[in-house]
Design a protein around this motif. Structure first.
Motif, PDB file in Angstrom:
ATOM      1  N   UNK A 198     -17.841   9.640   1.344  1.00 53.95           N
ATOM      2  CA  UNK A 198     -17.513   8.290   0.862  1.00 53.95           C
ATOM      3  C   UNK A 198     -16.369   8.370  -0.138  1.00 53.95           C
ATOM      4  N   UNK A 199     -15.588   7.313  -0.168  1.00 56.57           N
ATOM      5  CA  UNK A 199     -14.433   7.260  -1.048  1.00 56.57           C
ATOM      6  C   UNK A 199     -14.768   6.431  -2.289  1.00 56.57           C
ATOM      7  N   UNK A 200     -14.603   7.015  -3.445  1.00 58.64           N
ATOM      8  CA  UNK A 200     -14.776   6.302  -4.715  1.00 58.64           C
ATOM      9  C   UNK A 200     -16.115   5.568  -4.802  1.00 58.64           C
ATOM     10  N   UNK A 201     -17.171   6.197  -4.311  1.00 58.67           N
ATOM     11  CA  UNK A 201     -18.493   5.584  -4.397  1.00 58.67           C
ATOM     12  C   UNK A 201     -18.637   4.335  -3.549  1.00 58.67           C
ATOM     13  N   UNK A 202     -17.906   4.272  -2.462  1.00 58.66           N
ATOM     14  CA  UNK A 202     -17.927   3.087  -1.598  1.00 58.66           C
ATOM     15  C   UNK A 202     -19.325   2.835  -1.057  1.00 58.66           C
ATOM     16  N   UNK A 203     -19.689   1.575  -1.001  1.00 59.95           N
ATOM     17  CA  UNK A 203     -20.974   1.191  -0.435  1.00 59.95           C
ATOM     18  C   UNK A 203     -20.803   0.489   0.904  1.00 59.95           C
ATOM     19  N   UNK A 204     -19.591   0.088   1.212  1.00 58.73           N
ATOM     20  CA  UNK A 204     -19.315  -0.605   2.475  1.00 58.73           C
ATOM     21  C   UNK A 204     -19.127   0.428   3.589  1.00 58.73           C
ATOM     22  N   UNK A 205     -19.509   0.070   4.788  1.00 63.82           N
ATOM     23  CA  UNK A 205     -19.347   0.956   5.940  1.00 63.82           C
ATOM     24  C   UNK A 205     -17.866   1.227   6.190  1.00 63.82           C
ATOM     25  N   UNK A 206     -17.057   0.186   6.139  1.00 63.56           N
ATOM     26  CA  UNK A 206     -15.608   0.313   6.289  1.00 63.56           C
ATOM     27  C   UNK A 206     -14.972  -0.218   5.009  1.00 63.56           C
ATOM     28  N   UNK A 207     -14.794   0.657   4.014  1.00 69.64           N
ATOM     29  CA  UNK A 207     -14.335   0.187   2.702  1.00 69.64           C
ATOM     30  C   UNK A 207     -12.832  -0.068   2.624  1.00 69.64           C
ATOM     31  N   UNK A 226      -9.387   0.008  -0.065  1.00 67.02           N
ATOM     32  CA  UNK A 226      -8.888   1.127  -0.864  1.00 67.02           C
ATOM     33  C   UNK A 226      -9.589   1.269  -2.209  1.00 67.02           C
ATOM     34  N   UNK A 227     -10.344   0.251  -2.623  1.00 67.06           N
ATOM     35  CA  UNK A 227     -11.086   0.310  -3.883  1.00 67.06           C
ATOM     36  C   UNK A 227     -12.569   0.622  -3.652  1.00 67.06           C
ATOM     37  N   UNK A 228     -12.973   0.828  -2.408  1.00 67.87           N
ATOM     38  CA  UNK A 228     -14.352   1.161  -2.102  1.00 67.87           C
ATOM     39  C   UNK A 228     -15.224  -0.036  -1.764  1.00 67.87           C
ATOM     40  N   UNK A 229     -14.675  -1.245  -1.882  1.00 69.41           N
ATOM     41  CA  UNK A 229     -15.437  -2.461  -1.570  1.00 69.41           C
ATOM     42  C   UNK A 229     -15.308  -2.827  -0.104  1.00 69.41           C
ATOM     43  N   UNK A 230     -15.840  -3.996   0.235  1.00 70.51           N
ATOM     44  CA  UNK A 230     -15.789  -4.466   1.619  1.00 70.51           C
ATOM     45  C   UNK A 230     -14.380  -4.880   2.008  1.00 70.51           C
ATOM     46  N   UNK A 231     -14.040  -4.618   3.260  1.00 71.88           N
ATOM     47  CA  UNK A 231     -12.746  -5.065   3.781  1.00 71.88           C
ATOM     48  C   UNK A 231     -12.744  -6.582   3.881  1.00 71.88           C
ATOM     49  N   UNK A 232     -11.665  -7.196   3.469  1.00 66.31           N
ATOM     50  CA  UNK A 232     -11.514  -8.644   3.627  1.00 66.31           C
ATOM     51  C   UNK A 232     -10.972  -8.917   5.030  1.00 66.31           C
ATOM     52  N   UNK A 233     -10.952 -10.167   5.427  1.00 67.17           N
ATOM     53  CA  UNK A 233     -10.362 -10.536   6.721  1.00 67.17           C
ATOM     54  C   UNK A 233      -8.897 -10.113   6.759  1.00 67.17           C
ATOM     55  N   UNK A 234      -8.191 -10.286   5.645  1.00 66.19           N
ATOM     56  CA  UNK A 234      -6.788  -9.857   5.583  1.00 66.19           C
ATOM     57  C   UNK A 234      -6.667  -8.342   5.707  1.00 66.19           C
ATOM     58  N   UNK A 235      -7.623  -7.610   5.134  1.00 60.99           N
ATOM     59  CA  UNK A 235      -7.617  -6.151   5.241  1.00 60.99           C
ATOM     60  C   UNK A 235      -7.814  -5.692   6.675  1.00 60.99           C
ATOM     61  N   UNK A 236      -8.730  -6.355   7.384  1.00 65.23           N
ATOM     62  CA  UNK A 236      -8.960  -6.036   8.802  1.00 65.23           C
ATOM     63  C   UNK A 236      -7.688  -6.313   9.595  1.00 65.23           C
ATOM     64  N   UNK A 237      -7.052  -7.464   9.337  1.00 72.99           N
ATOM     65  CA  UNK A 237      -5.825  -7.832  10.052  1.00 72.99           C
ATOM     66  C   UNK A 237      -4.715  -6.822   9.750  1.00 72.99           C
ATOM     67  N   UNK A 238      -4.606  -6.376   8.501  1.00 74.44           N
ATOM     68  CA  UNK A 238      -3.566  -5.408   8.139  1.00 74.44           C
ATOM     69  C   UNK A 238      -3.785  -4.079   8.869  1.00 74.44           C
ATOM     70  N   UNK A 239      -5.027  -3.611   8.925  1.00 73.57           N
ATOM     71  CA  UNK A 239      -5.309  -2.365   9.653  1.00 73.57           C
ATOM     72  C   UNK A 239      -5.025  -2.521  11.140  1.00 73.57           C
TER      73      UNK A 239
END
Length: 147
Positions: A26-35, A37-50
């Protein structure tokens, strides 16, 4: 916080990929399955960017992608169309996609019919040739008379 997403079955290939992914540290103590860059949940914009990042790479190898717009919605729509073309009932597709109203899923059925109509429109119309009257040969008439 309790997860309140949708449940969906996965193919064997997707299950195996997910198993490998879960073995990654896990990266930086991430709790999300697909975190993000800060370890949190991906936003819709984050999914679109990837998605944009990897579609751009894929366009170098797949020429047909160069003229297409790809979004998470397009991927959902494509999956629904494949299920529909495979003969899966609309109600099952509605459950799969998490649609609350069946009318939402019926738009896929309408799109499926439009695809068929478009394909039919590309066919060359049948040109009837003037029908000629059948004229049996003498040999055929002799055979029939002998019966």
């Amino acid at each position: 916080m309790r997860w309140q997403g949708r449940s969906t079955p996965l193919t064997k290939v997707a299950q195996q990929a997910l198993r490998y992914w879960l073995k990654e540290p896990t990266m930086r103590g991430a709790t999300a399955l697909f975190p993000n860059m800060h370890g949190g949940r991906l936003s819709a914009d984050g999914v679109q960017a990837l998605l944009n990042k990897y579609v751009a790479k894929a366009r170098h190898h797949c020429v047909s992608l160069r003229s297409k717009r790809v979004s998470p919605h397009v991927l959902r729509h494509s999956a629904a169309m494949e299920l529909l073309q495979a003969g899966v009932d609309c109600s099952v597709i509605a459950l799969w996609l998490g649609h609350e109203a069946m009318e939402t899923t019926l738009t896929y059925l309408h799109a499926h019919l439009e695809l068929k109509e478009t394909a039919l429109a590309k066919l060359k119309p049948y040109e009837r040739v003037k029908a000629e009257r059948f004229r049996p040969s003498d040999r055929l008439l002799e055979f029939l008379n002998a019966l």
